[in-house]
Every structure is written in C-alpha cells, then in structure tokens.
Design a protein around this motif. Sequence first.
Motif, PDB file in Angstrom:
ATOM      1  N   VAL A 348       1.467  -1.120  -0.144  1.00 19.93           N
ATOM      2  CA  VAL A 348      -0.269   0.168   0.103  1.00 19.93           C
ATOM      3  C   VAL A 348       0.804   1.296  -0.217  1.00 19.93           C
ATOM      4  O   VAL A 348       1.695   1.832   0.263  1.00 19.93           O
ATOM      5  N   VAL A 349       0.735   2.524  -0.987  1.00 22.36           N
ATOM      6  CA  VAL A 349       1.311   3.101  -0.922  1.00 22.36           C
ATOM      7  C   VAL A 349       0.740   4.116   0.147  1.00 22.36           C
ATOM      8  O   VAL A 349      -0.544   4.518   0.423  1.00 22.36           O
ATOM      9  N   GLU A 350       1.554   3.952   0.947  1.00 22.87           N
ATOM     10  CA  GLU A 350       0.997   5.115   2.631  1.00 22.87           C
ATOM     11  C   GLU A 350       1.451   7.088   2.246  1.00 22.87           C
ATOM     12  O   GLU A 350       0.626   7.535   2.485  1.00 22.87           O
ATOM     13  N   ARG A 351       2.745   7.228   1.439  1.00 20.96           N
ATOM     14  CA  ARG A 351       3.183   8.636   1.378  1.00 20.96           C
ATOM     15  C   ARG A 351       2.823   8.405  -0.506  1.00 20.96           C
ATOM     16  O   ARG A 351       4.639   8.111  -0.766  1.00 20.96           O
ATOM     17  N   LEU A 352       2.472  10.062  -1.086  1.00 21.09           N
ATOM     18  CA  LEU A 352       3.956   9.955  -1.823  1.00 21.09           C
ATOM     19  C   LEU A 352       4.516  11.530  -2.159  1.00 21.09           C
ATOM     20  O   LEU A 352       3.235  12.535  -2.182  1.00 21.09           O
TER      21      LEU A 352
END
Length: 407
Positions: A348-352
């Motif tokens: 899961v991408v938590e921060r971009l």
Amino acid sequence: MPLSLDRILATPVAGDTVGAPPGADTTVGAVADQGWSLRDLSPPVVTIRASAVAHNLAVMGSWIADHGVELFPHGKTTMAPQLWERQLAAGAGGITAATPAQLRAMHAVGVPRMLLANELVDAEAIAWMVRTLDGPQVACWVDSVEGVTVLADALAAAAPSEPLRVLLEVGHAGGRTGARSLAAAIAAAETVARRPELSLAGVAGYEGTIGHERTPSVLGEVDAFVETLGDLAERFTHAGLVHDEPLISAGGSLFFDRVATLADRGRVVLRAGCTITHDHGLYERGSPFSTPPGPSFKPAIEAWGSVLSRPEPEVVVIGLGKRDVPSDIESPIALRMRDDDRSLDGLVVERLMDQHAICRIPSTTPIAPGEVVAFGISHPCAAFDRRRVLFELDDDDHVVGAIATMF
C-alpha cells in the motif's frame, strides 16, 4: 474525418523524454518502428494498454448507439489528438473543451465540432472564435444575466456573421458554475433571447460534483438534478426561447447512464471523457458499468516504478511520485511486478512525494531494489498532464506507439 496530426506525430522522442530509452532519437509517429518493449523504457514511465483503449471505445460506441444519445468526450482528460481521433472514429460527434486554449488546440488539429463546457467571458477569446470558427462548430455555456451580457457585448464588438449557440448551465449547491435557482436560469435565458448575437440551444449541467460514489443518496440527488435539466429544456422550448429540439448536455464518466434517461426529452449530448482509459480506482468503483452483468471498461493506464530501497522490513520506497501519477483522489494502486506474477497483496502506498512512493509491505513479501512494479491510477484527468509523451503497449508488452499531449 481524420485529424491533422502531422505536427503531433513529429513530436520528438529523445533520451530526455520521460520514460524513453536513454538513447532514443525518434518521433512520436515513428516510435512503433523502434522495436522497443516495456523493458527498454526507463522507469518511472506511464504506459497505455492499446487493447484496453480499443475495447473501451467499442463498448462506449455501442452503448451510446443503443441509448440514442451522442458523445462529445471531454478532451481535457487526455489533451491527446491521437486519442481524440480514435474517439471520433468510434462514434463521438465532437470533442468537449474546458477553456478557450483547449478550443484552439482542438481547432488546430481539425476537430470538426466542439462544446466549450464553461462560461466564456474573455473578450480576446471571444473575438478569436468569431474570426476563426463557423457558428455550427461550437457552443458554450451561460449561467447569469451578467455573463450573458459580457458575452453578447464582446460578440457585438467582434461583429459575428451569425449568432453563437449557448446552453443555459444549471448548477447545484456546492457545485461549480451554473444558475442556482429557477429564477436565475429563466432570467439568463430571457436575456439570451433579447440579444441577437446569441441563440439559446438548450441546457447543460455537470452532475459529477454531487458525489463520487454510486450510493442511493448520491444517485437520488443526481437523478433530481437530471430531472431539473429535462424540465428546464421543456420549459424553454414551450416558451419559445429554444426554437429547435433542445440540446441537453451533461454526463461525466460516473453518471452518464442517469443522464441518458433524458433521450426522449431532447438531443442528449454526454461529455464522459474518462471512458477511453478508465482506471483502477475512482472509475473502477463508480462507473455505470462497474457492476456485472453487462458491459465493462478495462483500465488502460499503468505506471511503472523501480524499487529504490527497502530501508525497513515493512517499508519499500519506489521511484514513482506526484510528478508521475495523480494523487488528487487517492494514491496509486499496486498491480503486479514487471517480470513475474508474484503477489503484491498488502503493498500500500502510504505517502506520495515528488519522486518517491513510500509503501507499507508485508515483511514476508520478496521484493528488492532494481525490480519494477506496475501501479494503477485513480482519476485519468490528472494522469496525462504530467507527460509530453506516453507509450502505448500491446498485450505482450511491445511498444506499439506513442501518444503526444497538448498541455
């Protein structure tokens, strides 16, 4: 009618083109002849799956024919004339613009008919339209007495040979532009009727600002808004303010099926722009075709990023960021590895960040620096504007073309 794409196809594709191989020295029109595959492209790179685009065009073309409505897909989604040409060939009657600059881009490549789904208040843009476009080529929105006056006065100064077609835009509380009351809508329409520079063609609106999910409450509000459009179209026609069959234009990519119910009350023109590419997020969940049985769209956009680091057992950093993919609705969605079919469940991408995706991942998932991960995106309207060129793949990951944008 084919568009004039010579300038588009001549767009350079070189080593400094994002995603291109380091030694590239070609043009958009010749990319298919280079023999490249996905592995030759340089991550981060955004690709378009050719088979998904063809499938989506066929599905939407069949659907509008079956429902007796027209489609002027919103060109701002892609700003890609090569894709506009495919949409026109698949049955679209024209292309929609959001700004005068987009109109000029569309005219430059020969788009035959256009809607400006916005109010037009800039005098120089109005003068350009009078000088350049034939009356039947374009129509725009009005939503107030003041806006009608600004548009008509500028047209009068430019001395048009025929009236400009306008649609009275209906709004809703918390929305964008559009008359917020019946009284405001009628006043604006009556003002149009008094100005010889303008001709009221019908009504317009945008229901996508009511909500993003197809819940009963959102659908109820959308249906009520659509009914208002139909009622106003009939009112204006019966009052003699609209002289031909009323044009009714609405329908983003989430609720175009609800707008199509007005087909027996006027000439319905939908503006769904994201159906050509679909996505793995917002539209995958909320499209009218998201629930079987029936037709379905296929996500066509994929973004590929290299694993840069695994600084902690449950953290992986991938070279894909806000400069590469949209994040206005939600972060990119992990799909698969480039070179094998291992599971990415739990990634899961938590921060971009600008150029980095900080991801949470199960500690047991094998993934290492140098490997490449494919992501899906949410909201195609924010995907194309980050690229001068996007690469098109067949189902064997061969590069079969390139798509240039006009942002």
